[in-house]
Motif scaffolding. Structure first.
Motif, short mmCIF file in Angstrom:
data_model
loop_
_atom_site.label_atom_id
_atom_site.label_comp_id
_atom_site.label_asym_id
_atom_site.label_seq_id
_atom_site.Cartn_x
_atom_site.Cartn_y
_atom_site.Cartn_z
N SER A 55 -4.98 1.64 3.31
CA SER A 55 -5.67 0.86 4.34
C SER A 55 -5.13 1.30 5.69
O SER A 55 -4.06 1.90 5.79
CB SER A 55 -5.44 -0.64 4.14
OG SER A 55 -4.08 -0.98 4.38
N PRO A 75 0.08 -3.52 4.65
CA PRO A 75 -1.15 -3.56 5.46
C PRO A 75 -0.87 -4.14 6.84
O PRO A 75 -0.16 -5.14 6.97
CB PRO A 75 -2.07 -4.46 4.64
CG PRO A 75 -1.53 -4.41 3.24
CD PRO A 75 -0.05 -4.27 3.38
N GLU A 129 -11.45 -5.34 5.95
CA GLU A 129 -10.60 -6.29 5.24
C GLU A 129 -10.05 -7.38 6.16
O GLU A 129 -9.73 -8.49 5.72
CB GLU A 129 -9.44 -5.53 4.59
CG GLU A 129 -8.62 -6.31 3.61
CD GLU A 129 -7.61 -5.45 2.90
OE1 GLU A 129 -7.70 -5.33 1.66
OE2 GLU A 129 -6.73 -4.87 3.57
N ARG A 187 -10.04 -1.17 4.29
CA ARG A 187 -9.53 -0.80 2.97
C ARG A 187 -10.33 0.40 2.52
O ARG A 187 -11.53 0.32 2.27
CB ARG A 187 -9.68 -1.98 2.01
CG ARG A 187 -9.32 -1.72 0.55
CD ARG A 187 -7.86 -1.49 0.31
NE ARG A 187 -6.99 -2.51 0.90
CZ ARG A 187 -5.66 -2.49 0.82
NH1 ARG A 187 -5.04 -1.49 0.19
NH2 ARG A 187 -4.95 -3.43 1.40
N ASP A 214 0.83 -1.20 0.00
CA ASP A 214 0.00 0.00 0.00
C ASP A 214 0.87 1.25 0.00
O ASP A 214 2.11 1.17 0.08
CB ASP A 214 -0.89 0.03 1.25
CG ASP A 214 -2.00 -1.01 1.19
OD1 ASP A 214 -2.33 -1.47 0.09
OD2 ASP A 214 -2.53 -1.36 2.26
#
Length: 322
Positions: free
Chosen positions: A96, A23, A69, A34, A2
């Motif tokens: 995220s 993440p 998520e 997310r 990310d």
């Protein structure tokens, strides 16, 4: 991998950098969300410029919406795939993020994630101002500065729904038209307008019951003159710069004013207050009370979004899209 936007130095937007990040794994009572969208607010600018200090490096952003998520232990009531919105905790400028589960508010199918992400903090702020700072209802007259902005539009719509008359200020005729389209009753146009005289004329010399000032600078002293005796002024920001010191005599006894400096972050820090206010905000969104999204930016363009907001070059709410 990310990305997130890190604040590395206090000051201008050049202190913001795009950084890769993995993440995170949610711990007890946490989820990983997310993001579909992330709201951009003046509090982000205040943190960047050092008015509100954060340990560096820091990830700014205090509201967003997206999909759950991952779920940690004891994060009761949430499942992977749930749509949620949240506000009140820094760390949002990221694709995220980890979030305490109690801050995740379920999103009904009828509410778009983008609208929720760009509206939720403003909704909580409006709820705080109109119900806690000063109870606004039928017969109330209020003054809202920067009426064409996202918070201004939210305050206008919600106060009108509660039966109030709303007077707003706008810097340009174009912004005044935006405010009128949002349903405001009266607009005072121009940064140098004599707002005290115009408000008095619109209220038959009485003044408003409640004034909400997020402009700061020298505007707050002028705002005090717009309010009736025993009325309330809420100072909620300083987009125009630091507020010069006020003398207690500016409030009373002649004017007999109440001056509040409420914080939506403090309001949202209490779980019971947050949950109750969130339910009202969600119901308001379902009823159409939400500002338009004035502009969308990619997450990597967070610095440009902040610069545009700081320059007063936008209307409505601003949204970062990962």
């Amino acid at each position: 991998m990310d990305i997130q936007i890190e604040l590395t130095a206090i000051g201008g937007t050049d202190g913001l950098r795009v950084a890769p990040c993995a993440p995170g794994d949610p711990g007890a009572g946490q989820i990983r969300v997310r993001h579909d969208g992330i709201g951009v607010n003046f509090i982000d600018i205040y943190q960047r410029t050092g008015l509100y200090r954060l340990p560096l490096p820091a990830v700014l952003g205090v509201e967003g919406a997206g999909v759950v998520e991952a779920v940690g232990p004891d994060a009761d009531g949430l499942r992977i795939g749930d749509r949620i919105v949240y506000a009140g905790l820094t760390g949002g400028y990221a694709a995220s993020r980890l979030l305490p589960a109690w801050r995740a508010v379920p999103l009904p199918d009828a509410i778009d994630s983008d609208i929720a992400a760009a509206s939720f903090l403003r909704g909580l702020t409006a709820h705080m101002l109109l119900t806690r700072t000063h109870t606004v209802g039928a017969g109330s007259t209020i003054l809202v500065h920067a009426a064409a902005g996202g918070l201004g539009a939210t305050l206008t719509a919600w106060a009108k729904q509660r039966g109030a008359t709303v007077i707003g200020t706008a810097g340009t005729p174009q912004k005044a038209q935006t405010a009128r389209e949002a349903g405001i009753d009266h607009v005072i146009i121009g940064r140098d307008a004599d707002i005290v005289a115009e408000v008095r004329a619109l209220t038959d010399g009485r003044g408003v019951d409640f004034a909400i000032d997020g402009i700061g600078g020298t505007m707050l002293a002028r705002t005090l003159g717009c309010v009736r005796r025993f009325g309330t002024v809420a100072s909620i920001g300083q987009a125009a710069g630091p507020i010069p010191p006020l003398d207690v005599e500016d409030l009373g006894p002649l004017r007999s004013l109440t001056l509040a400096r409420p914080s939506v972050m403090a309001y949202a820090a209490d779980p019971d207050t947050y949950r109750a206010a969130a339910l009202d905000v969600i119901r308001a969104m379902e009823g159409g009370i939400a500002p338009t999204i004035g502009r969308r930016y990619g997450l990597a363009d967070a610095a440009r979004a902040q610069a545009d907001l700081e320059a007063g070059a936008t209307t409505g709410s601003l949204l970062l899209v990962p």
